[in-house]
Design a protein around this motif. Structure first.
Motif, PDB file in Angstrom:
ATOM      1  N   ARG A 220      12.079   0.098  -1.940  1.00  0.00           N
ATOM      2  CA  ARG A 220      12.696   0.973  -0.939  1.00  0.00           C
ATOM      3  C   ARG A 220      11.641   1.588  -0.031  1.00  0.00           C
ATOM      4  O   ARG A 220      11.823   1.693   1.176  1.00  0.00           O
ATOM      5  N   ARG A 221      10.510   2.007  -0.591  1.00  0.00           N
ATOM      6  CA  ARG A 221       9.427   2.572   0.222  1.00  0.00           C
ATOM      7  C   ARG A 221       8.840   1.524   1.157  1.00  0.00           C
ATOM      8  O   ARG A 221       8.512   1.810   2.303  1.00  0.00           O
ATOM      9  N   ALA A 222       8.707   0.289   0.670  1.00  0.00           N
ATOM     10  CA  ALA A 222       8.189  -0.788   1.510  1.00  0.00           C
ATOM     11  C   ALA A 222       9.149  -1.066   2.667  1.00  0.00           C
ATOM     12  O   ALA A 222       8.719  -1.286   3.803  1.00  0.00           O
ATOM     13  N   GLN A 223      10.448  -1.047   2.389  1.00  0.00           N
ATOM     14  CA  GLN A 223      11.440  -1.254   3.444  1.00  0.00           C
ATOM     15  C   GLN A 223      11.381  -0.130   4.464  1.00  0.00           C
ATOM     16  O   GLN A 223      11.497  -0.365   5.673  1.00  0.00           O
ATOM     17  N   ALA A 224      11.191   1.097   4.007  1.00  0.00           N
ATOM     18  CA  ALA A 224      11.111   2.243   4.918  1.00  0.00           C
ATOM     19  C   ALA A 224       9.910   2.112   5.849  1.00  0.00           C
ATOM     20  O   ALA A 224      10.008   2.414   7.042  1.00  0.00           O
ATOM     21  N   LYS A 225       8.783   1.636   5.320  1.00  0.00           N
ATOM     22  CA  LYS A 225       7.609   1.429   6.167  1.00  0.00           C
ATOM     23  C   LYS A 225       7.884   0.368   7.222  1.00  0.00           C
ATOM     24  O   LYS A 225       7.453   0.486   8.365  1.00  0.00           O
ATOM     25  N   LEU A 226       8.596  -0.681   6.837  1.00  0.00           N
ATOM     26  CA  LEU A 226       8.931  -1.733   7.780  1.00  0.00           C
ATOM     27  C   LEU A 226       9.839  -1.197   8.883  1.00  0.00           C
ATOM     28  O   LEU A 226       9.634  -1.477  10.063  1.00  0.00           O
ATOM     29  N   VAL A 227      10.822  -0.408   8.509  1.00  0.00           N
ATOM     30  CA  VAL A 227      11.748   0.163   9.489  1.00  0.00           C
ATOM     31  C   VAL A 227      11.005   1.074  10.453  1.00  0.00           C
ATOM     32  O   VAL A 227      11.304   1.105  11.648  1.00  0.00           O
ATOM     33  N   GLU A 228      10.012   1.806   9.957  1.00  0.00           N
ATOM     34  CA  GLU A 228       9.227   2.687  10.822  1.00  0.00           C
ATOM     35  C   GLU A 228       8.499   1.906  11.909  1.00  0.00           C
ATOM     36  O   GLU A 228       8.236   2.438  12.977  1.00  0.00           O
TER      37      GLU A 228
ATOM     38  N   GLY B 269      10.214  -1.072  16.993  1.00  0.00           N
ATOM     39  CA  GLY B 269       9.997  -0.460  18.287  1.00  0.00           C
ATOM     40  C   GLY B 269       8.549  -0.129  18.585  1.00  0.00           C
ATOM     41  O   GLY B 269       8.247   0.375  19.662  1.00  0.00           O
ATOM     42  N   THR B 270       7.649  -0.408  17.661  1.00  0.00           N
ATOM     43  CA  THR B 270       6.247  -0.075  17.898  1.00  0.00           C
ATOM     44  C   THR B 270       5.427  -1.287  18.320  1.00  0.00           C
ATOM     45  O   THR B 270       4.271  -1.135  18.695  1.00  0.00           O
ATOM     46  N   LEU B 271       6.009  -2.461  18.254  1.00  0.00           N
ATOM     47  CA  LEU B 271       5.287  -3.680  18.621  1.00  0.00           C
ATOM     48  C   LEU B 271       5.527  -4.010  20.085  1.00  0.00           C
ATOM     49  O   LEU B 271       6.624  -3.806  20.611  1.00  0.00           O
ATOM     50  N   ASP B 272       4.489  -4.517  20.735  1.00  0.00           N
ATOM     51  CA  ASP B 272       4.639  -4.939  22.123  1.00  0.00           C
ATOM     52  C   ASP B 272       5.410  -6.248  22.159  1.00  0.00           C
ATOM     53  O   ASP B 272       5.207  -7.129  21.327  1.00  0.00           O
ATOM     54  N   TRP B 273       6.285  -6.372  23.127  1.00  0.00           N
ATOM     55  CA  TRP B 273       7.119  -7.551  23.256  1.00  0.00           C
ATOM     56  C   TRP B 273       6.757  -8.270  24.543  1.00  0.00           C
ATOM     57  O   TRP B 273       6.645  -7.660  25.598  1.00  0.00           O
ATOM     58  N   ASP B 274       6.568  -9.578  24.461  1.00  0.00           N
ATOM     59  CA  ASP B 274       6.236 -10.387  25.631  1.00  0.00           C
ATOM     60  C   ASP B 274       7.525 -10.967  26.186  1.00  0.00           C
ATOM     61  O   ASP B 274       8.087 -11.920  25.637  1.00  0.00           O
ATOM     62  N   ASP B 275       8.002 -10.410  27.290  1.00  0.00           N
ATOM     63  CA  ASP B 275       9.263 -10.864  27.882  1.00  0.00           C
ATOM     64  C   ASP B 275       9.166 -12.285  28.448  1.00  0.00           C
ATOM     65  O   ASP B 275      10.182 -12.944  28.638  1.00  0.00           O
TER      66      ASP B 275
END
Length: 74
Positions: free
Chosen positions: A38-46, A49-55
């Motif tokens: 559960r803690r690992a999943q929470a870190k992933l969810v955090e 939106g923090t990664l840059d996306w190449d459109d």
């Protein structure tokens, strides 16, 4: 590694009942595994939106390129 813990007996009995495991050790091990997951999943969810996306990235073109490369291999 032997460890002595003062665990609330009512919580332990409830954990045994809801988990379906037979021993206290199994119940505690399962609880720790689920806690870690559960803690690992929470870190992933955090990280959402923090990664840059190449459109400009075209995943379909990338797949076609991979398909062409696989078809060319003997």
């Amino acid at each position: 590694m032997a460890t002595n813990l003062g665990i609330d007996p009512e919580l332990l009995q409830e954990a045994l009942a809801v988990s379906g495991v037979r021993t206290k050790k199994e119940a505690v091990t399962l609880a720790l595994q689920e806690f870690i997951a559960r803690r690992a999943q929470a870190k992933l969810v955090e990280s959402f939106g923090t990664l840059d996306w190449d459109d400009s990235y075209d995943y379909k073109d990338d797949r076609r390129s991979l398909d062409r490369n696989l078809a060319a291999d003997p």
